[in-house]
Design an enzyme around this catalytic site. Structure first.
Site, PDB file in Angstrom:
ATOM      1  N   ASP A  79       6.336   3.591   5.845  1.00 33.57           N
ATOM      2  CA  ASP A  79       6.586   2.234   5.369  1.00 33.57           C
ATOM      3  C   ASP A  79       7.798   2.250   4.449  1.00 33.57           C
ATOM      4  O   ASP A  79       8.196   3.306   3.931  1.00 33.57           O
ATOM      5  CB  ASP A  79       5.376   1.713   4.580  1.00 33.57           C
ATOM      6  CG  ASP A  79       4.135   1.609   5.444  1.00 33.57           C
ATOM      7  OD1 ASP A  79       4.256   1.175   6.590  1.00 33.57           O
ATOM      8  OD2 ASP A  79       3.048   1.964   4.956  1.00 33.57           O
ATOM      9  N   ASP A  88      -1.729   1.760   4.613  1.00 35.68           N
ATOM     10  CA  ASP A  88      -2.586   1.385   3.481  1.00 35.68           C
ATOM     11  C   ASP A  88      -3.703   0.412   3.837  1.00 35.68           C
ATOM     12  O   ASP A  88      -4.670   0.290   3.106  1.00 35.68           O
ATOM     13  CB  ASP A  88      -1.738   0.794   2.344  1.00 35.68           C
ATOM     14  CG  ASP A  88      -0.851  -0.355   2.809  1.00 35.68           C
ATOM     15  OD1 ASP A  88      -1.065  -0.847   3.932  1.00 35.68           O
ATOM     16  OD2 ASP A  88       0.049  -0.753   2.043  1.00 35.68           O
ATOM     17  N   ASP A 142      -4.250  -0.215   9.593  1.00 36.94           N
ATOM     18  CA  ASP A 142      -3.497   1.040   9.734  1.00 36.94           C
ATOM     19  C   ASP A 142      -4.408   2.208  10.104  1.00 36.94           C
ATOM     20  O   ASP A 142      -3.915   3.267  10.488  1.00 36.94           O
ATOM     21  CB  ASP A 142      -2.786   1.387   8.415  1.00 36.94           C
ATOM     22  CG  ASP A 142      -1.616   0.473   8.124  1.00 36.94           C
ATOM     23  OD1 ASP A 142      -0.939   0.065   9.087  1.00 36.94           O
ATOM     24  OD2 ASP A 142      -1.380   0.155   6.950  1.00 36.94           O
TER      25      ASP A 142
END
Length: 901
Positions: free
Chosen positions: A337, A620, A624
């Site tokens: 990310d 997170d 995911d």
């Protein structure tokens, strides 16, 4: 059919009467009889675990795989031999081997419980009870009893127990972050939606989400595994592939076990054919098995990984799955990310365009000249606001926090909300209708490419002016400048809403108030961490929901992108790519994924795995979890991550910092090299145990080393020194080399030759020489009988035992490097090795010179001559290994300079 995926894809587009009809229900809910029938048909509303074998059977399998079977055979032979000749003490050997099997099996079984803990974390998101209408009356029922067609009542603070379609709502807003990854709560509406996907519709509530404001009623259309939540849970339970370390250990164990079993069986059969007494034949076979099987390998490996995990904890990395420590060292791709991992996730306003002119946010008097801009910044948000010691406390989306922090000192809190048009990934904007003395005021913020086309005028502070083509060109240029500088650009607009304006026409004829450029600065040390990955041959792929220009600008700032034309794949483009096309796109030297939804990570991970890459991925949210479980290394965020993400991951970043991943990879690379070091160390003494046993069979000499003494070396004297090699510091140059090949083996040809045919053979010759020297010094002649309980025999086997221990003390320092001289690696710097040497010396003294040691291990105190006999062998071992290392260094130097080797 109620609860089917087909119904779920269409139910959001229906009018409320058609919704109720589609699930054969009514606004008063189901009657009790119909609910009971549906519960029997659809099953309870819970995520059932995948069909698994009973726990007792899984536990039993941990004690019956090939490596364990070989050890069971060794233990069985020991007990049989003890039955024929109890004086040999073989029962003690058998019980020791059984203890090894139990320790290794219990640890492996504990690892299997990870998936079940992940499921428990998922179940923990669902509420225990819900308010349900049955027979027109509200009841508090366990959520497991919900069925398609039930009408449930929800209010602020409730968790949604199943996938539902709203049929009535009053100011309801829902936080969907745990399932969809959306950062802000969204407003809900009971009316029909024209969205293509049910997930995007404002009238759909998903199981596992939370109501943060308002109240409403909804009809359940999917329960259990049919919900979006259930789909994620099922994907998570599938888990990922076995780690490279586990596969390699399994491969190594099979080879060693089959070799040990084959040689043991062959010598046992040969002995029976030659008329060797049964107990003597059994001891020979057992000695071969014990000599070849490194009983201490798995416990030492486990402890080595535990200590590596403890070191990683000091780098803010929490390891949840021990084999992942080593897997880190073979990672070839990191999918990360951007926000919070590569950047600080703390936005601040850096640039403004008010009207058409650039302005510094710190310029005094801006709010007085542009009041409408600051009202939009203050009012178009969904933050939770509170006061603490007179200071404003904000909780919510960092972008909205930055805007409110800019505007709050200059304008009062927003007035009452009348309506809201929520942000979503398609609209890419949010509008809020506020009550105002001059009439309802609609305030809007969003991506410039979505807001500017809705604007017909611009507020420059002095007047409202038409937004003509030259003005639009100036704004586009300003937007491009900010995006290319790595800023996140937001457009703010507003309008007075005339009475009777249709809901779907409210966001039109807007007045542009200005543009905001927000910076989310890169984290400290991220650029050096990216450079380290590049030097180490690790590809880093950014996967973000941000605008492609912003993603590219940040990537350039941190050195992730250095070329002129990187490949940028957006979420809509990714959705259109065939798996083969995605794999081809991933061949690009530099690639970014922007405007990507969290649920698309799984596709990227699977495509990389299909290309043969070893993949680490960060995440997170609950959505995911499937990608985290599917990746070779799932990395959850410790600060912002959900419990489900952490349970599905192999490791947790306690500081959410990308640099911590790189530190963990360096540690993982060191672990693989260290495993090779202690594998070499262990195999050397295995050869020193095997060759004397073969000499016992072939040359008809007394057995130089008894099985119980061999086991004492494997599980006792060598244990701590082997562990010390397993925690050696990594080579500083290891992150300047590419990841090891996936075909690399722990027991490579070079390791095998050095362990078996060089150091091991030298140590075996030393054992035989010292053993025969002690026997000859005691008056034994070749071919003469030598009782096993005689003092001379016990002294001779003790000398063999002492020779292995002393040479292993030398060997542990030689094994610290396969290339560097002992003069370079030195004797210090590793407390475990020094402690292991002290332990070896202490155990040797106890076994050789104490009555209980003599009784337990069949030893006797050594005369001084035996010690003098083995010391030259210790010096010789150093000399021959140093000569080999010198030859290797010169060969490597010639290869590096291009000279023929």
């Amino acid at each position: 059919m109620p609860g089917s995926p087909r119904a779920a894809m269409k139910i959001h587009q229906l009018a409320i009467p058609d919704v109720l009809a589609s699930v054969r229900s009514s606004a008063q809910g189901l009657d009790s009889a119909e609910a009971a029938a549906r519960l029997a048909e659809y099953g309870p509303n819970r995520v059932e675990p995948l069909a698994r074998e009973p726990a007792w059977l899984r536990l039993a399998k941990e004690f019956t795989h090939l490596f364990s079977i070989i050890l069971w055979i060794a233990a069985g032979l020991a007990f049989v031999a003890d039955g024929f000749d109890p004086a040999q003490g073989m029962a003690r050997v058998g019980w020791a081997v059984v203890a090894v099997i139990l320790v290794s099996g219990l640890f492996s079984f504990w690892q299997e419980l990870r998936v079940e803990r992940t499921l428990a974390a998922l179940q923990g998101l669902l509420p225990p009870r819900a308010e349900v209408l049955r027979d027109g009356v509200a009841h508090r029922l366990p959520v497991a009893e919900l069925v398609p067609g039930d009408v449930i009542v929800l209010a602020q603070g409730d968790s949604v127990p199943a996938d539902c379609r709203l049929i009535e709502t009053f100011g309801m807003r829902v936080n969907r972050a745990t399932v969809t990854g959306e950062s802000r709560p969204r407003s809900c509406d009971a009316g029909p939606s024209d969205e293509e996907r049910a997930l995007d519709a404002r009238n759909i509530l998903l199981a596992g989400t939370a109501v943060v404001a308002g109240q409403g009623r909804a009809v359940v259309y999917a329960t259990g595994a049919h919900t979006e939540f259930g789909r994620i849970a099922r994907l998570t339970q599938r888990g990922g592939d076995a780690s490279p370390l586990r596969r390699e250990i399994a491969r190594l164990s099979r080879r060693i076990a089959l070799l040990a079993l084959g040689m043991g069986a062959a010598f046992f059969v040969a002995g029976r054919l030659m008329g060797v007494p049964f107990w003597r034949d059994a001891i020979l076979s057992l000695g071969i098995i014990i000599a070849l099987v490194p009983e201490g390998l798995l416990p030492t490996l486990t402890l080595s990984l535990v200590l590596a995990a403890q070191r990683l904890a000091r780098h803010n990395v929490l390891i949840r799955h021990l084999p992942s420590v080593e897997t880190l060292g073979s990672v070839t791709v990191i999918c990360t990310d951007k926000t919070g991992t590569l950047t600080e996730n703390h936005l601040r306003v850096c640039r403004l365009v008010l009207g058409l002119d650039a302005a510094d946010p710190a310029t005094p008097g801006l709010a007085a000249r542009h009041p409408l801009f600051f009202r939009v910044a203050r009012g178009c948000q969904d933050l939770a606001e509170s006061r603490c010691d007179g200071r404003l406390q904000l909780d919510g989306d960092p972008l909205e926090i930055a805007l409110v922090e800019l505007a709050a000192p200059h304008v009062p809190p927003p007035s009452a909300r009348l309506d809201e048009w929520p942000f979503d990934s398609t609209r890419m904007r949010q509008s809020v209708l506020l009550a105002d003395a001059d009439g309802p005021l609609l305030v809007c913020k969003g991506a410039p490419e979505r807001v500017l086309p809705l604007c017909g005028a611009v507020d420059d502070g002095a007047a409202i002016r038409p937004l003509d083509a030259p003005a639009r060109a100036r704004l586009q240029a300003a937007q491009d400048d900010m995006a290319e500088a790595g800023l996140r650009v937001i457009a703010l607009a507003a309008r007075r809403l005339p009475p009777g304006t249709p809901h779907d026409a409210a966001e039109s004829d807007l007045v542009l108030c200005g543009l905001v450029g927000l910076a989310d600065p890169p984290r400290a040390e991220v650029d050096s961490a990216i450079a380290t990955c590049r030097a180490a041959g690790i590809k880093v792929v950014m996967v973000t929901g941000d605008h492609p220009r912003t993603a590219l600008a940040i990537a350039r700032q941190i050195g992730l992108v250095q070329g002129a034309a990187p490949r940028i794949v957006t979420g809509p483009e990714l959705a259109r790519l065939h798996p083969a096309q995605l794999q081809l796109a991933l061949d690009a030297p530099e690639i970014l994924f922007a405007r990507v939804a969290a649920d698309q990570k799984m596709r990227i991970v699977e495509a990389l795995k299909a290309k043969g890459q070893v993949v680490a991925v960060t995440g997170d949210g609950v959505n995911d979890a499937p990608a985290l479980a599917a990746a070779h290394i799932g990395i959850a965020m410790g600060r912002s991550g959900t419990d489900v993400a952490k349970e599905a991951a192999d490791m947790v970043l306690l500081d959410d910092h990308f640099a911590s991943i790189v530190a963990a990879i360096a540690e993982g690379r060191a672990v693989f090299r260290n495993i090779r070091k202690f594998l070499t160390y262990v195999l050397v003494h295995n050869v020193a145990e095997l060759v004397p046993t073969l000499a016992f069979a072939v040359f008809r000499i007394p057995l130089p080393l008894t099985p119980v003494q061999a086991l004492a070396i494997d599980m006792g004297t060598d244990s701590l020194t082997a562990l010390g090699l397993g925690v050696e510091r990594g080579d500083p140059a290891q992150m300047r080399r590419p990841p090891r090949a996936r075909t690399a083996r722990l027991l490579s040809l070079a390791v095998a030759l050095r362990a078996y045919l060089f150091l091991g053979l030298f140590e075996a010759v030393a054992v035989l020489a010292v053993f025969c020297q002690v026997l000859a010094g005691g008056g034994w002649a070749y071919g003469a009988d030598l009782p096993a309980d005689s003092l001379l025999y016990r002294q001779a086997t003790t000398a063999s035992f002492a020779t292995v221990v002393v040479l292993q003390i030398v060997n542990v320092f030689l094994c610290r490097s396969a290339v560097r001289s002992i003069l370079v690696t030195g004797l210090g710097g590793n407390r475990l090795i020094l402690g292991g040497v002290a332990l070896e010396a202490g155990l040797l003294a106890l076994i050789a010179y104490t009555p209980w040691g003599n009784a337990l291990f069949g030893t006797a105190p050594l005369p001084a001559g035996a010690w003098l006999a083995l010391l030259p062998w210790a010096a010789g071992m150093i000399l021959i290994e140093e000569a080999r290392k010198l030859w290797v260094r010169r060969r490597l130097a010639r290869t590096a300079t291009g000279a023929p080797s």
